[in-house]
Structures are given as structure tokens and as C-alpha cells.
Enzyme design. Structure first.
Site, short mmCIF file in Angstrom:
data_model
loop_
_atom_site.label_atom_id
_atom_site.label_comp_id
_atom_site.label_asym_id
_atom_site.label_seq_id
_atom_site.Cartn_x
_atom_site.Cartn_y
_atom_site.Cartn_z
CG ASP A 168 -0.39 -0.16 2.30
OD1 ASP A 168 0.77 -0.40 2.42
OD2 ASP A 168 -1.27 0.35 3.37
N GLY A 169 2.09 1.03 0.71
CA GLY A 169 3.05 2.47 0.54
C GLY A 169 3.35 2.54 -1.00
CG ASP A 215 2.08 -8.65 5.52
OD1 ASP A 215 2.81 -9.55 5.85
OD2 ASP A 215 2.32 -7.59 6.05
P1 ADP Z 1 4.95 -1.29 0.60
O1 ADP Z 1 4.96 -0.89 -0.56
O2 ADP Z 1 5.51 -2.68 0.77
O3 ADP Z 1 3.80 -0.95 1.56
P2 ADP Z 1 6.32 1.20 1.94
O4 ADP Z 1 5.13 1.57 2.74
O5 ADP Z 1 7.83 0.93 2.54
O6 ADP Z 1 6.17 -0.51 1.36
O7 ADP Z 1 6.81 1.86 0.59
C1 ADP Z 1 7.62 1.84 -0.43
C2 ADP Z 1 8.00 2.99 -0.95
O8 ADP Z 1 6.84 3.77 -1.63
C3 ADP Z 1 8.51 4.14 0.13
O9 ADP Z 1 10.07 3.84 0.24
C4 ADP Z 1 8.32 5.45 -0.81
O10 ADP Z 1 9.22 5.46 -1.68
C5 ADP Z 1 6.92 5.24 -1.49
N1 ADP Z 1 5.87 5.71 -0.44
C6 ADP Z 1 5.14 5.08 0.58
N2 ADP Z 1 4.19 6.04 0.86
C7 ADP Z 1 4.33 7.09 0.13
C8 ADP Z 1 3.76 8.50 0.05
N3 ADP Z 1 2.55 8.63 0.92
N4 ADP Z 1 3.87 9.44 -0.93
C9 ADP Z 1 4.95 9.16 -1.69
N5 ADP Z 1 5.60 7.91 -1.75
C10 ADP Z 1 5.42 6.84 -0.79
#
Ligand code: ADP
Length: 817
Positions: A168-169, A215
Site C-alpha cells: 500500500d505504501g 501479508d
Molecule cells: P510497501 O509498498 O510494501 O507498503 P513502503 O510502505 O515501505 O512499502 O513503501 C515503499 C515506498 O513507496 C517508500 O519507500 C516510498 O518511496 C513510497 N511511498 C510510500 N508512501 C508514500 C507516500 N505517502 N508518498 C509518496 N511515496 C510513498
């Protein structure tokens, strides 16, 4: 200029990401687009290609884009032309994989993060764990300056369509990039970093998300890429721990991943027959210590020698206090005096080699992602590709992300029901199922007069999950006060009075057992209707659960048809499809088919390795499946076979000739000395004339000095030993629904003995996004009785997809994937 589609992986890695990248790259090429990859997630996009080394936006600098109808290459063109280059791709023969991105310098990739790839660059990626194009977490992308650089790099490579595979990040980042795109472009133009023409050409960015997450934490989709593999690794570990736990009569507390999502913990609990689970979304009622000890003490009183507790890393008590494995260990040791050990599975859960389900999911979703990009307009929202039961879906990306984040917010507010409501129905049903099969609670018993005697029988060939379904049905009956009666050895066993009541402990280990604990065979009720009726009556069976393949369907159909003649058959009857062939009509899945596909891909991976080692070899792999090509087709899709022969399609001389010519062509185009093995999958009944032996010999003869050929018959190994966790979990879910069906109808029939109808003799079926009961009579209308399969099946079109992905065939003009 051909559209350029780039794919990247971001955030935590998960098994199946490579299959997704492969599917996106191949689909893009098949659809006449250029395929690009971005290495190292958002970090790579922000870095872009080192100055002076930017990829030209001029399409001619790279291989000319072929007309769709010329893919695959016509046999007339000699190797060494642009066509060969196109197949080999920029790096050729899976070079990115072979050297690993860590060896980027050798490949001339230093300082290059956005690369054009060709067909063979993603070859052999299917069975690789993690992500070969790399992933990273990127702080710079969270800032507007970082996103500006990312936009500039995309534009300078001429890319305006992006597939992002991550959690989701990563998908939030994707959404921000798209939302801000016009401002980013305007800023770059103003600073003179892009030309007015570039700004005009790239005024819109198209983005599609694929959820890569172990997950399974994305709301709005049933499964994420990597979750099935993570679950498989967890269950392997817990299965191993179970035997040592039983040996020493110990308790084990196993911590699994899942900060805000208990899917892995819950499904592992169901699939391994654990005693207790701790999840973030549903804390135990009241004081967790008392609740857990109550449940576990009762299990020990029943005679269990081992205790397994599975705890998600984000497990909480009702007051939101975190519950750690060590807390649990201390309670078990102090209050129950159990010799307790803690096992933290940690990064092993990331999974390594993807299971078949993840490969298929990633492939189907990757294909859908490309289609969604090609259909996108400036007005359409960005989508994330999901799945509901067996249907690939498109959900608005931001809606999916918001719903996912809402889960964590609701948990924080102690709104656990609200958090659960955001999970799919399988999750809620799983929770209920876990309670039914693990708790011994007098309060669940139904009044005496509502209790029934339920018969359970296996019919047909063994299939993974049969025993798990039986275990669940037995436990369901006991939990509600009904009497479970198991019938050993099918119909002959019933006639020989091999019928017995069964207790709670007896079925305890059955979830992990392959084969059929009850014993099974192919004899049907029509062998002696009168005697079958007499025995059912003698044993006072009021509801019958049949677990098996096409025979189970036939048995329900026969019993239903004979109800006019035999009152004993006027009880509710339910069947759970369980066969590795997956040939029961209407139902899109049967228990055992997932296990079987895993056995198939494991064998194929090994065979492919051997074929690659000996260079220039084609392996013809024969699968079971009767007259149903499901296992062959899905196996081909999951193992990356280039050709697949099925009974539905048959094998013709002309087609075989074309296949041989094509194989020769492909081996010719391979870089000398680097050729890899190729797989052909053939169902055992695909043709009476072109047997596996004949095809192998033809390939050997025609391959001449280009390639050699060998065969391997997988036979009964496809039954697969230990059932896969997905089959075990599915068995549990379907068995609970069947038990509810049987008990409800049995009670209705007690009140009104004429209330039986065709609908009370039914088979539980997964159809699209629904799970429903289909009367045997209705099912028969959809059956091809002669060939023992459905008249149609959802996967028929996937034979073509498997061959498209293998490069055997091209899309027709105007055809979509
Ligand atoms: P996942 O995608 O597995 O949830 P993360 O939450 O670490 O992993 O997010 C991966 C990458 O996505 C982060 O390192 C960042 O570069 C980008 N990212 C996450 N959230 C944001 C956001 N709110 N705005 C811009 N980029 C984001």
C-alpha cells in the site's frame, strides 16, 4: 511510436513479483508496445539513467516494433536480423537474471535504472523468488523534488504508462505521482528540463497497481501476490514443528508476519490445525490469558500431546496492548505448566520459490494490468488489479489503499468489527471456521431435538484436502452436538457396515495428511441402490456429505434420481468437489487441484533445470487429468511451458508440424551456447495417436542438430503428498458450508418429509466471485458425461494465454489478451 509500458517492483519483496514483471513485459510486447523495467523501485525511477546515457526516445534506436500479426516470427526470416534481437531482448536470454542486478556493471547497467527489455530478458523468471529487478525503500520519492526527478526520467525515456507492483505504501506513491503529474510536467517545462513537445506528448501518466505483499493485507482483494507462497512456507515450518511438539509433548508459539493483518496467522492456524491464534483484527474475548488457557487446557484434556499457538506480529489484546510470543510463552509455562518454545519465522516467510497459485495469479494480473493501461484514458481512475474468489478485478487504486489504511485506523479505535468488515468474506468465514474446529465449547450445542446424524464418505480417487474437509465436518458436528459417522472405503464399505462414529481427537492430525484417511474407490450407488438405501436407513443417517471428484457428483445425481424409489435417499446430500483433475462441472475449483499444480510445477522446475543444463533439450511432460486439461493448462501457465496439449483441443498433424517448425525457429534464434531447455506439457488423454512417446520421438527426429527431446510422466506424483495450505483452508471453508446446508435441510425435512427437492441434493461450487450450492440435476445439464468434464470451463481460454506467454503464437489483429 509504440506505447512504452514500464514495470517496477517496490516496497517489501514477495514471491511472484518476477512472474508479474514477466507477464507485464510479455503482454506489452504481445500488444505491440515496448516493454521497460525500472530497477530498484521508486529509488531507480528517481535516479534514472546516468547523464548522457539516457535511452533515446527514438523508437528506431531499439529493435523496430513488429506488427502484431508478425509475432511470433515468421519462419522465413533468418536469425541475426532485428527479429532475433527482438526475441533476445536488449540483454538476451534472461541475462538480467543470470548475472543478477548486483552485477550490473558487467552488463553495462551501471547508473542505468530504466531499461528496455525484450522477450528473452524475462525468460526463466517464473520460478525465481523475490524480485530480480530489485526493490528499495525511497525517502526521496516522498518529496516533491524526488517525484519531479522521477517524472523527468520517465519522460526522457518516453514512458507514459507504468505498472507498479508493491504494497500500500508503494501504491500510495503511485497515486500521488499520477495526481501531481500535470504540475510535475509544468515545473519541468518551466525549468527547461523537458521540451514543450515532450510536455505535450507526456501530458498524461497512466498507472496501474499490482499488489505484491506477503501479508495479504490489501482490502478489496482476496489475494495478493506472494501471500500463498508465504503461507506455504509457514505451514511447512509449522508442520515440521508439530512433529517435534508431539514427540516431546511441548507447546510451540510461532510468530508470523502481519502487522495489521492476521490473514497469514489465521490461514496457517486453519491449515495446520493449530490450537489458538492471535490476530490484530480480532483480539481474544476478555482476558486473553484466561481465554487461551481455557481452550488449550480443554485440548490437553481431550488427550492432545502438542500445543501450537500462532501469533501475528501485530497481535493485540482488546485494550490494544501488544501480545508478544514471549508473553504467551510465559503464560503457558506458568499457568499450564507446559514446556514451551518460541519460533519466529521472520524472513523465511518472504518465501523464495513461488507456489503455483502465486505464479498464476501474478501472470493473470500482469496481463490484466497491461490491458487496463491500454484502455486507460485521462478521465479513467488508476486501478489496482485484484481478485475475488476466481475473478480478476479492477478496483480504484486510491479506494483500495484507503480501505486498507482504514483497517489500521479502526483497530486503533478498538473498532474490531469495523476492521473485520473490511476484510473479504473468506476471512470472516475463516475466523468462524477456526472457532468451530478448535474450540470445545458446550455453549455452542444445539438443542437435543435439533441434532442429527451425519454420514461422511469419500468417493473416487484421493485428492489433497479430502481429509481436512472430513476433519472439519467431524469437528463441526461435535461442536454443535450432531453425531458424525464416517463411512470407510466408499460404497462397498457402507454395504459391509464399515461405518463408525468418530471422536474429536481421532481427526486431529488429518488436516496435513494427503490421500484419503477414510479410504476411497470408484464404486457408485447404482451398484446396488436397494442395499445402499437399506444401509443408510440402518445407520440412521439423516444427512450425507460426499467428498470426491466426478464420482461424487455422479453419486449425488444417482441418489437424487432414485429418491422416488427409495425414501432413504430423501435426506439432504451435499458434495465437495475433490479431484486433482478439477473436472467437476460448474465448480471452478476442486480440492486437490492446488496441491497437484504445486507438485507439477516443482517437477517441471526440476526438469527444466536438467533440460537447461544439458542445453538444447525439449522435455515433454505428461500429466494426469483424465479427459480434462485443467492441470496441463494451469501447469503450463505456472511452469512457463511453451506448448500444451489437452484432450479438449486434441492434437492434429498440421498443428504438430507447425509446433515443430516453431520450436526449431526458437532454438535457432537462441544465442549459441546459452540455449535453455523448453517444456511441453501433454495431458495423458490429449490424443490416442500422438502419445507422449510419439511426440517425443517426433521432436527428437525433427530437432536434428538444433535440439534433443526427452519425456517424463508425472503419473500419481501429481496427487502431491502433503496437501497445500490453500487446499486445506478451502476444504475447511467448504466443509463448514456443507455442514450448515445439511443440518438446515435435515431439520426442514424432519418437519415436512416431502420438502426434499432437487436443490437438497447439491454440490458446493465456486463460481466467479460466488460460492453456492448447485443441484445435481442442474449440474448434470452442464456436464459432458461421455468425457467426464464440464461442457465449458473458465480456464479454456488460458491454453491460448499459456502459448502466448510461451511465444508460440501471436495475437490476432484487434485481439486482446
Ligand atoms: P510497501 O509498498 O510494501 O507498503 P513502503 O510502505 O515501505 O512499502 O513503501 C515503499 C515506498 O513507496 C517508500 O519507500 C516510498 O518511496 C513510497 N511511498 C510510500 N508512501 C508514500 C507516500 N505517502 N508518498 C509518496 N511515496 C510513498
Amino acid at each position: 511510436m509504440a506505447p512504452r509500458i514500464a514495470v517496477m517492483t517496490s516496497g517489501g519483496d514477495s514471491a511472484g513479483m518476477n512472474a508479474a514483471v514477466r507477464a507485464v513485459a510479455k503482454s506489452a510486447i504481445l500488444r505491440g508496445c515496448q516493454a521497460w523495467v525500472v530497477r530498484e523501485g521508486w529509488e531507480g525511477l528517481v535516479r534514472g539513467n546516468a547523464e548522457g546515457e539516457e535511452e533515446s526516445t527514438d523508437g528506431d534506436a531499439t529493435p523496430p516494433h513488429p506488427e502484431p500479426e508478425t509475432l511470433p516470427p515468421s519462419v522465413a526470416q533468418p536469425p541475426g536480423t532485428s527479429e532475433a534481437r527482438r526475441w533476445r531482448g536488449t540483454y538476451g536470454q534472461g541475462e538480467l537474471l543470470r548475472e543478477g542486478v548486483g552485477e550490473a556493471e558487467e552488463l553495462g547497467l551501471k547508473g542505468k535504472y530504466i531499461l528496455r527489455v525484450g522477450w528473452d530478458d524475462v525468460r526463466g523468471w517464473m520460478d525465481q523468488g523475490g524480485t530480480l529487478i530489485g526493490t528499495a525503500r525511497c525517502a526521496a520519492f516522498r518529496e516533491v523534488a524526488g517525484r519531479q526527478r522521477a517524472a523527468r526520467n520517465l519522460i526522457s525515456c518516453g514512458i507514459d504508462a507504468l505498472v507498479v507492483c508493491g504494497g500500500d505504501g508503494s501504491l500510495t506513491g503511485a497515486d500521488r505521482l499520477r495526481a501531481e503529474w500535470p504540475e510535475l510536467v509544468a515545473a519541468l517545462l518551466e525549468r527547461g528540463e523537458i521540451s514543450a513537445e515532450q510536455a505535450q506528448r507526456h501530458r498524461h501518466l497512466k498507472i496501474v497497481g499490482l499488489v505484491g505483499s506477503i501479508d495479504n493485507d490489501m482490502a478489496t482483494t482476496d489475494m495478493t501476490i506472494g501471500a500463498a507462497t508465504a503461507l506455504a512456507r509457514i505451514c511447512e515450518a509449522v508442520d515440521s514443528i508439530s512433529s517435534t511438539a508431539a514427540s516431546h509433548s511441548r507447546a510451540f508459539v510461532v510468530e508470523v508476519m502481519g502487522r495489521h493483518c492476521g490473514w497469514l496467522a489465521l490461514m496457517a492456524g486453519i491449515a495446520t490445525g493449530a490450537d489458538y491464534v492471535f490476530l490484530p483484527e480480532r483480539p481474544p474475548p476478555g482476558d486473553w490469558r484466561a481465554d487461551m488457557c481455557g481452550v488449550l487446557a480443554r485440548h490437553r484434556e481431550m488427550g492432545k500431546r502438542k500445543t501450537i499457538v500462532i501469533v501475528a506480529e501485530g497481535a493485540l489484546a482488546r485494550d490494544l496492548t501488544p501480545i508478544s510470543p514471549d508473553d504467551i510463552k510465559a503464560v503457558l509455562a506458568e499457568r499450564l505448566g507446559l514446556d514451551t518454545r518460541v519460533t519466529t519465522l521472520g524472513h523465511t516467510q518472504r518465501g523464495g520459490k513461488p507456489v503455483a497459485a502465486d505464479r498464476v495469479l501474478a501472470t493473470l494480473q500482469g496481463v490484466e494490468a497491461v490491458e487496463a493501461l491500454l484502455e486507460a484514458t485521462p478521465e479513467t481512475p488508476s486501478y489496482v488489479i485484484g481478485i475475488r474468489e476466481n475473478k480478476i478485478t479492477r478496483i480504484e487504486l486510491m479506494h483500495a489503499v484507503q480501505q486498507t489504511q482504514l483497517v489500521a485506523q479502526r483497530i486503533e479505535k478498538q473498532d474490531f468489527d469495523g476492521a473485520l468488515a473490511l476484510r473479504d468474506s473468506e476471512f470472516a468465514e475463516g475466523l468462524r471456521a477456526f472457532d468451530v474446529i478448535s474450540k470445545i465449547d458446550e455453549r455452542e450445542l444445539v438443542p437435543q431435538e435439533q441434532r442429527i446424524k451425519m454420514g461422511i464418505i469419500h468417493l473416487g480417487a484421493p485428492a489433497g484436502g479430502m481429509n481436512a474437509a472430513t476433519r472439519t465436518a467431524v469437528r463441526y458436528c461435535l461442536a454443535h452436538g450432531h453425531t458424525p459417522v464416517v463411512i470407510h472405503n466408499g460404497i462397498p464399505g457402507l454395504l459391509a457396515d464399515s461405518v463408525a462414529e468418530i471422536n474429536w481427537l481421532r481427526v486431529d492430525n488429518w488436516t496435513t495428511r494427503g490421500g484419503s484417511e477414510l479410504g476411497t474407490n470408484r464404486v457408485l450407488p447404482d451398484s446396488d441402490f436397494g442395499a445402499v438405501a437399506a444401509k443408510l436407513q440402518q445407520h440412521k443417517i439423516e444427512g450425507l456429505l460426499v467428498i470426491g471428484g466426478f464420482e461424487a457428483f455422479l453419486a449425488v445425481k444417482q441418489l437424487n434420481e432414485q429418491r422416488a424409489n427409495y425414501p432413504a435417499f430423501r435426506m439432504p446430500i451435499a458434495a465437495i468437489p475433490a479431484t486433482i483433475s478439477n473436472n467437476v462441472p460448474v465448480s471452478e475449483f476442486s480440492l486437490g487441484s492446488d496441491t497437484s499444480l504445486n507438485a507439477l510445477v516443482d517437477a517441471c522446475d526440476a526438469i527444466k533445470q536438467s533440460a537447461s543444463a544439458s542445453r538444447n533439450r525439449t522435455f515433454v511432460v505428461e500429466t494426469q487429468g483424465g479427459r480434462c486439461g485443467y492441470v496441463a493448462v494451469m501447469g503450463a501457465l505456472a511452469a512457463g511451458a511453451v506448448l500444451v496439449y489437452t484432450p479438449e483441443h486434441g492434437i492434429g498433424l498440421q498443428e504438430l508440424g507447425e509446433d515443430v517448425a516453431w520450436l526449431r525457429r526458437r532454438f535457432e534464434l537462441d544465442t549459441k551456447g546459452k540455449s535453455e531447455g523448453r517444456l511441453v506439457i501433454r495431458n495423458e488423454r490429449a490424443s490416442d495417436v500422438y502419445t507422449t512417446e510419439v511426440i517425443t520421438k517426433i521432436l527428437k527426429e525433427e530437432g536434428q542438430d538444433l535440439f534433443d527431446s526427452r519425456s517424463a510422466s508425472l503419473g500419481h506424483t501429481l496427487q502431491g503428498g502433503t496437501p497445500s495450505p490453500l487446499d486445506r483452508a478451502r476444504a475447511t471453508r467448504l466443509a463448514i458450508k456443507c455442514c450448515e446446508f445439511l443440518t438446515q435441510h435435515a431439520l426442514a425435512l424432519r418437519k415436512d418429509s416431502t420438502a426434499y427437492g432437487d436443490a437438497t441434493a447439491a454440490i458446493i461450487a465456486i463460481r466467479g466471485s460466488d460460492v453456492e450450492f448447485v443441484g445435481a440435476k442442474d449440474m448434470a445439464a452442464q456436464a459432458d458425461m461421455k468425457n467426464r468434464r464440464g461442457k465449458t470451463a473458465w480456464w479454456h481460454g488460458l491454453k491460448r494465454l499459456a502459448e502466448l506467454m510461451g511465444g508460440r503464437t501471436a495475437l490476432k489483429v484487434g485481439e486482446k489478451l
